[in-house]
Design an enzyme around this catalytic site. Structure first.
Site, PDB file in Angstrom:
ATOM      1  N   GLY A  76      -2.941  -6.948  10.233  1.00  0.00           N
ATOM      2  CA  GLY A  76      -3.462  -8.347  10.177  1.00  0.00           C
ATOM      3  C   GLY A  76      -3.110  -8.569   9.393  1.00  0.00           C
ATOM      4  O   GLY A  76      -2.905  -8.614   8.024  1.00  0.00           O
ATOM      5  N   THR A  80       1.588 -13.066   3.220  1.00  0.00           N
ATOM      6  CA  THR A  80       1.098 -12.609   1.633  1.00  0.00           C
ATOM      7  C   THR A  80       2.166 -12.099   0.863  1.00  0.00           C
ATOM      8  O   THR A  80       3.123 -12.310   1.571  1.00  0.00           O
ATOM      9  CB  THR A  80       0.036 -11.648   1.537  1.00  0.00           C
ATOM     10  N   TYR A  81       1.904 -13.203  -0.688  1.00  0.00           N
ATOM     11  CA  TYR A  81       2.809 -12.910  -1.422  1.00  0.00           C
ATOM     12  C   TYR A  81       2.459 -11.379  -1.828  1.00  0.00           C
ATOM     13  O   TYR A  81       1.452 -11.257  -2.308  1.00  0.00           O
ATOM     14  CB  TYR A  81       2.526 -13.723  -3.082  1.00  0.00           C
ATOM     15  N   GLY A 149      -5.198  -6.971   3.347  1.00  0.00           N
ATOM     16  CA  GLY A 149      -4.530  -6.114   5.022  1.00  0.00           C
ATOM     17  C   GLY A 149      -3.938  -4.322   5.252  1.00  0.00           C
ATOM     18  O   GLY A 149      -3.404  -4.257   4.777  1.00  0.00           O
ATOM     19  N   GLY A 160      -3.242  -1.448   2.689  1.00  0.00           N
ATOM     20  CA  GLY A 160      -4.323  -1.664   2.386  1.00  0.00           C
ATOM     21  C   GLY A 160      -4.883  -2.979   1.540  1.00  0.00           C
ATOM     22  O   GLY A 160      -4.864  -3.713   1.704  1.00  0.00           O
ATOM     23  N   PHE A 161      -4.935  -2.861  -0.130  1.00  0.00           N
ATOM     24  CA  PHE A 161      -4.990  -4.287  -0.939  1.00  0.00           C
ATOM     25  C   PHE A 161      -4.317  -3.971  -2.223  1.00  0.00           C
ATOM     26  O   PHE A 161      -3.653  -3.012  -2.737  1.00  0.00           O
ATOM     27  CB  PHE A 161      -6.446  -4.123  -1.046  1.00  0.00           C
ATOM     28  N   CYS A 178      -2.848 -16.448   2.953  1.00  0.00           N
ATOM     29  CA  CYS A 178      -3.723 -15.578   3.942  1.00  0.00           C
ATOM     30  C   CYS A 178      -4.475 -16.460   4.639  1.00  0.00           C
ATOM     31  O   CYS A 178      -5.188 -16.429   5.635  1.00  0.00           O
ATOM     32  CB  CYS A 178      -4.911 -15.335   3.010  1.00  0.00           C
TER      33      CYS A 178
END
Length: 221
Positions: A76, A80-81, A149, A160-161, A178
């Protein structure tokens, strides 16, 4: 590397850079195995070479300068980097054994990262209408210090994060992180906190029991 907050889970730490596509392929394979009732759940802490990743809601207009590889992920979220100095935690768990509540799972991930940041003296927080993990930068303005995500397929989680320890913050300017352009991005280093990847991992592992308790099954399956 096997650690032990829960011996039923593989707790893996990779201290070198793992190519993003390689990690994604391994996550895909583990996700399929877990959904079939095979294999071992996995929590994997690592870093990637510079890469931009696109979630299912990614808008091409937010890919401002694709100076690095761009990978469609299936998670989702938007763009993102990931790169050196940013510690990523992938969480592959079978929620059928835990809570079948994706929102509860995401909130537990947020809480895990926020509590670990607090252990290093960084006051972070979640904002309901904004994805990610937030803090105040050196100027006092709100800024993102971490991204979240996830993808859940047949109740098995992926992704995860990621928390910014000391990445090159200029690399974030190639995207609208994002999809949020009104706020900047910061890191622990930018806040005057020098944290080695191994020290971050150890602190995260010390908080893992609280995370697992937060996603424990509350009703019979």
């Amino acid at each position: 590397m096997q650690l032990s907050p829960d011996p039923a889970i593989e707790w893996r730490r990779s201290l070198g850079q793992v190519p993003y596509r390689e990690a994604l392929a391994e996550q895909e394979a583990r996700n399929v195995a877990l959904a079939a009732g095979e294999g071992q759940e996995l929590v994997w802490m690592l870093e990637h070479p510079p890469v931009y990743t696109a979630g299912t809601s990614a808008d091409a207009a937010e890919l401002v300068d694709p100076r690095f590889d761009v990978v469609d992920t299936g998670r989702g979220g938007r763009y993102t980097y990931h790169g050196p100095g940013q510690r990523v935690t992938y969480v592959l768990l079978d929620l059928k054994k835990r809570t079948k509540d994706v929102r509860q799972f995401v909130h537990a991930l947020e809480g895990w990262a926020i509590a670990t940041l607090a252990d290093f003296g960084v006051e972070a927080f979640a904002v309901p209408e904004r994805v990610g993990i937030w803090t105040h930068d050196a100027s006092g303005a709100e800024a993102k210090i971490g991204a979240i995500g996830v993808r859940v397929r047949r109740w098995v989680t992926m992704h995860g994060f990621a928390v910014n320890l000391s990445p090159d913050l200029s690399h974030f300017t190639g995207i609208v992180p994002c999809g949020i352009s009104e706020y900047g991005v910061t890191s622990m280093a930018a806040l005057g906190k020098t944290v080695a990847p191994g020290d971050w991992d150890e602190a995260l592992l010390a908080r893992a029991g609280d995370f697992l308790a937060a996603i424990s099954q509350t009703e019979p399956a």
